[in-house]
Design an enzyme around this catalytic site. Structure first.
Site, mmCIF file in Angstrom:
data_model
loop_
_atom_site.group_PDB
_atom_site.id
_atom_site.type_symbol
_atom_site.label_atom_id
_atom_site.label_comp_id
_atom_site.label_asym_id
_atom_site.label_seq_id
_atom_site.Cartn_x
_atom_site.Cartn_y
_atom_site.Cartn_z
ATOM 1 N N LYS A 64 59.148 56.671 67.075
ATOM 2 C CA LYS A 64 58.790 55.408 67.718
ATOM 3 C C LYS A 64 57.295 55.116 67.611
ATOM 4 O O LYS A 64 56.888 53.964 67.434
ATOM 5 C CB LYS A 64 59.226 55.422 69.187
ATOM 6 C CG LYS A 64 60.732 55.394 69.355
ATOM 7 C CD LYS A 64 61.130 55.381 70.820
ATOM 8 C CE LYS A 64 62.642 55.331 70.974
ATOM 9 N NZ LYS A 64 63.055 55.319 72.399
ATOM 10 N N LYS A 122 74.170 54.586 63.703
ATOM 11 C CA LYS A 122 74.902 54.378 64.949
ATOM 12 C C LYS A 122 74.658 52.966 65.478
ATOM 13 O O LYS A 122 73.618 52.346 65.212
ATOM 14 C CB LYS A 122 74.493 55.416 65.991
ATOM 15 C CG LYS A 122 73.125 55.211 66.604
ATOM 16 C CD LYS A 122 72.925 56.174 67.775
ATOM 17 C CE LYS A 122 71.602 55.857 68.500
ATOM 18 N NZ LYS A 122 71.431 56.683 69.702
ATOM 19 N N LYS A 151 71.190 49.316 70.535
ATOM 20 C CA LYS A 151 70.597 48.156 71.194
ATOM 21 C C LYS A 151 69.381 47.652 70.438
ATOM 22 O O LYS A 151 69.079 46.456 70.457
ATOM 23 C CB LYS A 151 70.143 48.531 72.615
ATOM 24 C CG LYS A 151 71.240 48.803 73.607
ATOM 25 C CD LYS A 151 70.599 49.148 74.943
ATOM 26 C CE LYS A 151 71.613 49.398 76.028
ATOM 27 N NZ LYS A 151 70.958 49.679 77.319
#
Length: 426
Positions: A194, A289, A292
């Protein structure tokens, strides 16, 4: 917390191998047709229709009050057999809750609440580790809580609350931070990924230290098990390491000399691995996967998507040109993913799905899958609207859940302050 916000990371410490192929399993729990694997430390080298709004509100309130009355007036002494193991988990109120969250976490909670002492919370403090929409945070938090309830989480069986409503989470995080080596945090894979995307100058300290908050979330409630996903294993491993570190530094005789009970301050939690097949992949890339954070909403089916949007997403989802339909062909990840979604949503076995669908073309199968998704999600959406329209009921559930959680959390926090030598206010 991802599917389940809590889990473990394999490069952090030696106990977890990068993959989870079981060479030894100590016990199995079969829960409402779901298979969970409570693993111990010696396994870590393994691979492991709706009623009216007023009626529903009155009924659920009465159930909460009934539970509170029973716990307050009961004089029966609990026995070892009657004491349930405790499970905690939560989901961030960011983005929309999708099929991956539902099948990977929330649907499993509904089974777990019947077997364990459960606490399910909305991890709003974790939602601010990256830039976020401040006016939407409180709305998303309420919406996430309503989705929990609409999916079947029962506040008479599980404590449902908002993380920031129990202040002990932040207090314990600070205490744990004082014993957390910075090297452990620097090894966190999710932080590396991130921070690389956002850039070092744009990343706040919270992104580095949020695994310590996650450890606080778990250890605060003396949790026995934590449902974990494949992408979360490293964080639970950090939690286990911190629990053992604090127990060694401050527990035992050292704590007893300070007036405490001695022994371990924290339980060392075990991972509760979700059943195989619960991992839902993206509609646009069968090897990634469902998430969101994916830029395209087309990549996921959200729990609250209207039926027309569900139909459109399934119609446009990525497929292939191979004849027939089949599971587990590495060259056909999208095919396997869509069949898995149909299997889970319909409640059928893998063999039944193969027999039913193997000779279908994509047009027929997509219509079948669309109808199954709409039929399954519609009752959840109706219950969600009822709950959201009764703000008093939702507030009551969250307040009662926070009180239940605080009773446990404050006891743990008192023990930690005492063991670490703080002068407590009289």
């Amino acid at each position: 917390m991802s599917v389940s916000h809590f889990a473990v990371l394999s490069s952090c410490r030696p106990r977890f191998a990068p993959s989870l192929y079981c060479t030894r399993t100590l016990s199995l729990y079969f829960i409402s047709s779901l298979l969970f694997f409570p693993l111990r430390s010696c396994d870590f080298n393994c691979k492991l229709q709706p009623t009216s709004r007023s009626c529903a509100s009155t009924l659920l309130r009465s159930r909460i009050q009934c539970c509170s009355t029973l716990s307050a007036t009961s004089t029966e002494t609990p026995t070892l057999a009657s004491i349930k193991k405790r499970v905690v988990s939560g989901v961030q109120p960011t983005g929309s809750i999708h099929l991956g969250n539902y099948f990977g976490a929330i649907k499993n909670w509904v089974a777990l609440q019947n077997v364990y002492d459960t606490l399910f919370f909305i991890v709003d403090l974790h939602a601010i580790t990256l830039p976020y929409d401040t006016p939407q945070l409180s709305k998303a938090t309420r919406s996430t809580a309503a989705v929990y309830l609409a999916c079947g989480v029962d506040p008479s069986k599980a404590s449902v609350f908002v993380q920031s409503h129990v202040r002990a989470h932040v207090e314990l995080m600070w205490l744990l931070s004082s014993t957390t080596p910075i090297g452990w945090l620097n090894k966190m894979i999710q932080f590396k990924e991130k921070s690389r995307k956002a850039g070092d100058e744009e990343v706040g300290v919270a992104l580095l230290t949020y695994p310590v908050l996650m450890a606080s979330d778990i250890l605060l409630y003396q949790s026995d098990f934590v449902p974990v996903g494949e992408d979360q294993k490293q964080h639970l491993e950090l939690t286990r390491d911190l629990a053992e570190r604090v127990n060694n530094l401050y527990g035992g005789r050292k704590w007893k000399k300070l007036g405490g009970r001695g022994g371990a301050i924290f339980k060392v939690p075990e991972p509760l691995i979700a059943p195989a097949g619960a991992r839902i992949m993206s509609l646009t890339d069968g090897r990634s996967k469902m998430s969101k954070s994916a830029p395209s909403d087309q990549s996921r089916i959200n729990i609250l998507d209207p039926k027309d949007l569900i139909a459109n997403k399934i119609k446009r989802c990525k497929t292939d040109s191979f004849p027939g339909l089949e599971f587990d062909n590495s060259e056909r990840p999208e095919c396997s993913n869509l069949l898995s979604i149909y299997q889970i949503i319909s409640g059928k076995t893998k063999e039944e799905v193969v027999q039913e669908c193997q000779n279908m073309n994509w047009g027929i199968f997509k219509a079948l899958l669309t109808d199954a998704l709409i039929d399954h999600l519609h009752p959840i959406q109706v219950r969600y609207e009822e709950i959201m329209s009764d703000s008093g009921y939702l507030d009551e559930v969250l307040a009662q859940g926070a009180r239940n959680a605080a009773d446990i959390a404050d006891t743990t926090l008192h023990s930690v302050y005492q063991a670490m030598g703080f002068l407590r206010r009289q």
